[in-house]
Design a protein around this motif. Sequence first.
Motif, PDB file in Angstrom:
ATOM      1  N   GLY A 182       0.733  -1.466   0.118  1.00  0.00           N
ATOM      2  CA  GLY A 182      -0.156  -0.071  -0.052  1.00  0.00           C
ATOM      3  C   GLY A 182       0.840   1.354   0.066  1.00  0.00           C
ATOM      4  N   LYS A 183       2.313   1.209   0.290  1.00  0.00           N
ATOM      5  CA  LYS A 183       2.857   2.166   0.262  1.00  0.00           C
ATOM      6  C   LYS A 183       3.591   2.782  -1.167  1.00  0.00           C
ATOM      7  CE  LYS A 183       4.652   1.956   4.928  1.00  0.00           C
ATOM      8  NZ  LYS A 183       5.632   1.797   5.850  1.00  0.00           N
ATOM      9  N   TRP A 184       3.643   1.596  -1.914  1.00  0.00           N
ATOM     10  CA  TRP A 184       4.307   1.978  -3.294  1.00  0.00           C
ATOM     11  C   TRP A 184       3.180   2.105  -4.399  1.00  0.00           C
ATOM     12  CZ3 TRP A 184       9.144   2.229  -4.748  1.00  0.00           C
ATOM     13  CH2 TRP A 184      10.304   1.973  -3.937  1.00  0.00           C
ATOM     14  N   ASP A 185       3.269   2.848  -5.286  1.00  0.00           N
ATOM     15  CA  ASP A 185       2.400   2.839  -6.637  1.00  0.00           C
ATOM     16  C   ASP A 185       3.397   3.054  -7.810  1.00  0.00           C
ATOM     17  OD1 ASP A 185       0.179   3.427  -8.021  1.00  0.00           O
ATOM     18  OD2 ASP A 185      -0.430   4.959  -6.544  1.00  0.00           O
ATOM     19  N   VAL A 186       2.653   2.943  -8.910  1.00  0.00           N
ATOM     20  CA  VAL A 186       3.214   2.980 -10.385  1.00  0.00           C
ATOM     21  C   VAL A 186       2.442   3.973 -11.205  1.00  0.00           C
ATOM     22  CG1 VAL A 186       3.596   1.486 -12.196  1.00  0.00           C
ATOM     23  CG2 VAL A 186       3.420   0.441  -9.867  1.00  0.00           C
ATOM     24  N   ALA A 187       3.406   4.906 -11.711  1.00  0.00           N
ATOM     25  CA  ALA A 187       3.063   5.872 -12.582  1.00  0.00           C
ATOM     26  C   ALA A 187       3.699   5.671 -13.968  1.00  0.00           C
ATOM     27  CB  ALA A 187       3.290   7.212 -12.161  1.00  0.00           C
ATOM     28  N   GLN A 188       2.991   6.168 -14.965  1.00  0.00           N
ATOM     29  CA  GLN A 188       3.613   6.210 -16.372  1.00  0.00           C
ATOM     30  C   GLN A 188       4.905   7.013 -16.383  1.00  0.00           C
ATOM     31  OE1 GLN A 188       2.610   4.622 -18.886  1.00  0.00           O
ATOM     32  NE2 GLN A 188       0.588   4.311 -19.101  1.00  0.00           N
ATOM     33  N   PRO A 189       5.876   6.537 -17.105  1.00  0.00           N
ATOM     34  CA  PRO A 189       7.178   7.220 -17.080  1.00  0.00           C
ATOM     35  C   PRO A 189       7.235   8.371 -18.065  1.00  0.00           C
ATOM     36  CG  PRO A 189       7.002   5.450 -18.709  1.00  0.00           C
ATOM     37  CD  PRO A 189       5.741   5.649 -18.207  1.00  0.00           C
ATOM     38  N   PRO A 190       8.200   9.340 -17.983  1.00  0.00           N
ATOM     39  CA  PRO A 190       8.292  10.397 -18.722  1.00  0.00           C
ATOM     40  C   PRO A 190       8.170  10.060 -20.252  1.00  0.00           C
ATOM     41  CG  PRO A 190       9.939  10.504 -17.078  1.00  0.00           C
ATOM     42  CD  PRO A 190       9.394   9.028 -16.958  1.00  0.00           C
ATOM     43  N   GLN A 191       8.843   8.780 -20.903  1.00  0.00           N
ATOM     44  CA  GLN A 191       8.507   8.434 -22.142  1.00  0.00           C
ATOM     45  C   GLN A 191       8.635   7.116 -22.150  1.00  0.00           C
ATOM     46  OE1 GLN A 191      12.550  10.473 -23.242  1.00  0.00           O
ATOM     47  NE2 GLN A 191      11.575  11.541 -24.719  1.00  0.00           N
ATOM     48  N   VAL A 192       7.915   6.561 -22.966  1.00  0.00           N
ATOM     49  CA  VAL A 192       7.779   5.012 -23.126  1.00  0.00           C
ATOM     50  C   VAL A 192       9.005   4.267 -23.752  1.00  0.00           C
ATOM     51  CG1 VAL A 192       6.433   3.279 -24.543  1.00  0.00           C
ATOM     52  CG2 VAL A 192       5.167   5.106 -23.538  1.00  0.00           C
TER      53      VAL A 192
END
Length: 451
Positions: free
Chosen positions: A314-324
Amino acid sequence: MRTSGRTRRTAVIAVAGLAACATLITGCSSDKKDDKAGSDGTASSTEKITLHIADFGSFGFDDKKGAALYADYHKLHPNITIVEDNVSDAQPSWDSFKLHLTQNSGLADIQAIEVGYIGLATQPNMASKLVDFTSAPGFKTTDWLPYKEKQATTSDGKVVGLGTDAGPIAICYNKDAFKAAGLPTDRDTLATNWSGDWQKFVDLGKQFEASKTKPKGMSFSDSGSGLFNSVLASQPTQYSDASGKLIYDTSAGVKTAWNIATEAVESHLTAGFQQLDTAGTWNAAFKNNKFATVTCPSWMVGLVQGNSGDAGKGKWDVAQPPQVGNWGGSFLAVPKSGKHVAEATALAQWLTSAAQQVKVFQKFGNIPSTTGALADPAVQNLQNPYFPGTPMGQIFSTAAKNITPAPIGQWDGTVKDIITKNGILDMEQRGTKKDKAWSNVVAQIKDKVVQ
């Protein structure tokens, strides 16, 4: 997997009543030659045999932490025992494979090959010693993402590797650490803030480091090498040109990745860990809260979860990167000299089929490289309870489909290791200056690479 390691451990899977074989990468199986596989890809022999798979890192096949594919296969084929000969990193696995392939002895029945080395595996001198899957029952090139299948295809159309996973990149970040440092914690907000430019990611890291309320003893990122690999993965030009010629010293992509990563190192944004080091220091650093972000190809998600443990849920999350971009992703190859080539070929096909890739993604997070698995609702809609509310399937499957891969040359894996382990890591751990580190890189590449 993707950083250095020198120790070897062996996992013996689903082998009731059968003797284990040697724990080295060398395969051991019955002296009797196998019967040919049936048209359905299964072996027609009922002889009890052992198949060795030489791999690295975490492929998610195993029964202890993975998707229990070995146990499933043993139920389908009670006569076949699977032994996984595992090392922590792709490089020692590859080095051993090259040596044994040259000697034509001591090989595992199935060999995993990381994408950085697939360019060498498709060269005539090596490809001639590997099974061409285009002649295997049921094989279809269209089962894989086009770029994945092409990476393992020789100039004369032979396919010597079956894609296991792809490596679309995201950013894994510690929400609690970001909140403490006064940074946004919403994945969509972060993705918008750094969209289009890795420099924006580094700039956010500088804000993190400047924060007086950030967690004590925590760096923004785990390693400069991980950042370098991720930035380079998003560049259209990397180590080699379209003809396979090594151009690392003039490549705009390498220059961009080197400058971004070394700026992060010189700005003290990185904790200076070597990912997947054999001493387990990097693994332990997750639980000890030593860094707030990891540039995160899909295969890294399972490592974040496993290393952070229950306390990190629950502490970690995932986001899209600056570039694929695509970092990593591997293949399974079958040496022709094996004693059970038909059975090994059938097993390699089964392990990399869409159905099994879905299971691995559900359990371990490795994003599939087959078109069927990527389109499966079980992948598209997956949410991992360790990362509550994160649309994991959508993030990585969308990225995987939008990747435009750069050319891969036969020396890419070697050059990558020298730049990251002997260049950037020297800056982090030994204080080597940027220009000197690059000079050392060039000298070592000239020493090791045959052009």
